[in-house]
Write a protein that holds these residues in place. Structure first.
Motif, mmCIF file in Angstrom:
data_model
loop_
_atom_site.group_PDB
_atom_site.id
_atom_site.type_symbol
_atom_site.label_atom_id
_atom_site.label_comp_id
_atom_site.label_asym_id
_atom_site.label_seq_id
_atom_site.Cartn_x
_atom_site.Cartn_y
_atom_site.Cartn_z
ATOM 1 N N GLU A 90 0.496 -4.863 1.030
ATOM 2 C CA GLU A 90 1.427 -3.740 1.063
ATOM 3 C C GLU A 90 0.882 -2.747 2.089
ATOM 4 O OE1 GLU A 90 4.359 -3.144 -1.347
ATOM 5 O OE2 GLU A 90 4.069 -5.306 -1.107
ATOM 6 N N ALA A 91 1.757 -2.199 2.921
ATOM 7 C CA ALA A 91 1.366 -1.378 4.066
ATOM 8 C C ALA A 91 0.590 -0.127 3.681
ATOM 9 C CB ALA A 91 2.615 -0.976 4.852
ATOM 10 N N ALA A 92 -0.354 0.243 4.547
ATOM 11 C CA ALA A 92 -1.060 1.517 4.404
ATOM 12 C C ALA A 92 -0.029 2.638 4.423
ATOM 13 C CB ALA A 92 -2.065 1.693 5.542
ATOM 14 N N GLY A 93 -0.198 3.610 3.567
ATOM 15 C CA GLY A 93 0.747 4.714 3.465
ATOM 16 C C GLY A 93 1.825 4.480 2.427
ATOM 17 N N PHE A 94 2.038 3.222 2.035
ATOM 18 C CA PHE A 94 2.993 2.882 0.986
ATOM 19 C C PHE A 94 2.321 3.150 -0.361
ATOM 20 C CE2 PHE A 94 5.600 -0.287 -1.436
ATOM 21 C CZ PHE A 94 6.854 0.221 -1.098
ATOM 22 N N PRO A 95 3.063 3.590 -1.375
ATOM 23 C CA PRO A 95 2.427 3.952 -2.647
ATOM 24 C C PRO A 95 1.600 2.835 -3.296
ATOM 25 C CG PRO A 95 4.686 4.721 -2.597
ATOM 26 C CD PRO A 95 4.486 3.881 -1.373
ATOM 27 N N TYR A 96 1.895 1.589 -3.009
ATOM 28 C CA TYR A 96 1.187 0.472 -3.634
ATOM 29 C C TYR A 96 0.328 -0.273 -2.611
ATOM 30 C CZ TYR A 96 4.963 2.018 -6.501
ATOM 31 O OH TYR A 96 5.838 2.841 -7.178
ATOM 32 N N ALA A 97 -0.120 0.459 -1.593
ATOM 33 C CA ALA A 97 -0.891 -0.110 -0.481
ATOM 34 C C ALA A 97 -2.104 -0.878 -0.978
ATOM 35 C CB ALA A 97 -1.327 0.994 0.466
ATOM 36 N N GLY A 98 -2.381 -1.967 -0.286
ATOM 37 C CA GLY A 98 -3.550 -2.775 -0.605
ATOM 38 C C GLY A 98 -3.252 -4.231 -0.346
ATOM 39 N N THR A 99 -4.279 -5.044 -0.488
ATOM 40 C CA THR A 99 -4.119 -6.484 -0.373
ATOM 41 C C THR A 99 -4.478 -7.096 -1.716
ATOM 42 O OG1 THR A 99 -4.581 -6.494 1.991
ATOM 43 C CG2 THR A 99 -4.868 -8.582 0.822
ATOM 44 N N TYR A 100 -3.569 -7.894 -2.226
ATOM 45 C CA TYR A 100 -3.701 -8.518 -3.542
ATOM 46 C C TYR A 100 -3.702 -10.028 -3.347
ATOM 47 C CZ TYR A 100 -2.260 -3.777 -4.391
ATOM 48 O OH TYR A 100 -2.181 -2.408 -4.356
ATOM 49 N N THR A 101 -4.411 -10.733 -4.208
ATOM 50 C CA THR A 101 -4.540 -12.180 -4.073
ATOM 51 C C THR A 101 -3.999 -12.870 -5.314
ATOM 52 O OG1 THR A 101 -6.504 -11.877 -2.696
ATOM 53 C CG2 THR A 101 -6.142 -14.070 -3.613
ATOM 54 N N GLY A 102 -3.053 -13.778 -5.077
ATOM 55 C CA GLY A 102 -2.475 -14.567 -6.157
ATOM 56 C C GLY A 102 -1.337 -13.866 -6.871
ATOM 57 N N PRO A 103 -0.532 -14.642 -7.571
ATOM 58 C CA PRO A 103 0.675 -14.102 -8.200
ATOM 59 C C PRO A 103 0.413 -13.060 -9.283
ATOM 60 C CG PRO A 103 0.385 -16.432 -8.750
ATOM 61 C CD PRO A 103 -0.647 -16.092 -7.739
ATOM 62 N N GLU A 104 -0.681 -13.175 -10.030
ATOM 63 C CA GLU A 104 -0.950 -12.212 -11.099
ATOM 64 C C GLU A 104 -1.239 -10.827 -10.528
ATOM 65 O OE1 GLU A 104 -2.535 -15.250 -10.968
ATOM 66 O OE2 GLU A 104 -1.296 -16.220 -12.495
ATOM 67 N N GLU A 105 -2.070 -10.758 -9.481
ATOM 68 C CA GLU A 105 -2.367 -9.461 -8.866
ATOM 69 C C GLU A 105 -1.123 -8.846 -8.254
ATOM 70 O OE1 GLU A 105 -5.701 -9.199 -6.204
ATOM 71 O OE2 GLU A 105 -7.107 -9.972 -7.716
ATOM 72 N N VAL A 106 -0.288 -9.669 -7.625
ATOM 73 C CA VAL A 106 0.957 -9.161 -7.033
ATOM 74 C C VAL A 106 1.884 -8.655 -8.138
ATOM 75 C CG1 VAL A 106 3.014 -9.785 -5.703
ATOM 76 C CG2 VAL A 106 0.752 -10.620 -4.991
ATOM 77 N N ARG A 107 2.012 -9.429 -9.199
ATOM 78 C CA ARG A 107 2.859 -9.013 -10.323
ATOM 79 C C ARG A 107 2.406 -7.662 -10.865
ATOM 80 N NH1 ARG A 107 1.483 -12.535 -14.676
ATOM 81 N NH2 ARG A 107 -0.108 -10.954 -14.992
ATOM 82 N N ASP A 108 1.107 -7.514 -11.122
ATOM 83 C CA ASP A 108 0.595 -6.306 -11.756
ATOM 84 C C ASP A 108 0.579 -5.100 -10.829
ATOM 85 O OD1 ASP A 108 0.198 -7.945 -13.949
ATOM 86 O OD2 ASP A 108 -1.983 -8.087 -13.669
#
Length: 133
Positions: free
Chosen positions: A34-52
């Motif tokens: 998720e882009a820097a500056g976006f409220p949920y910014a960061g890099t997540y790995t796998g479907p569970e992290e993306v879901r949460d």
């Protein structure tokens, strides 16, 4: 199923509100940025992290949050979705519209990464008391 078909199915699941269908193309090693500056910014790995960290957070914070696909571009091992986010923030009651691009990368028919490129200013403004209506 072609790479572009996999992503078209993801967006169709999004339109139906089918979270399991949206997460289906992601493997345990798929990175989602998720882009820097976006409220949920960061890099997540796998479907569970993306879901949460992405979809769960969005559902908590927003009413009627949607992605409307405008164009889906097939570049072989890269698929690009161009479109618009919209939603109404639950706390402030403010709505927004923001342009967005999603860059999906594949290796041997599997999604390896997703990157969001978004105009985050309207999103952040809708979330804050200083935001414009």
């Amino acid at each position: 199923m072609s790479n572009v078909d996999v992503i078209a199915a993801h967006y169709a699941a999004s339109d139906r509100g089918d979270l399991a269908g949206m997460l289906a193309p992601l493997g345990p090693a798929t990175t989602w940025t998720e882009a820097a500056g976006f409220p949920y910014a960061g890099t997540y790995t796998g479907p569970e992290e993306v879901r949460d960290n992405v979809f769960g957070a969005i559902a908590k914070d927003w009413e009627g949050y949607t992605f409307t696909l405008g164009e889906l571009l097939d570049a072989g091992d890269t698929v690009i979705g161009l479109g618009t986010y919209q939603g109404k923030h639950r706390e402030t009651g403010r709505s927004f519209t923001a342009r967005v691009a999603h860059v999906w990368k594949f290796d041997d028919g599997k999604v390896t990464s997703f990157e969001q490129i978004v105009d985050s200013v309207p999103v952040v403004n809708a979330m804050t008391d200083s935001g414009n209506r």
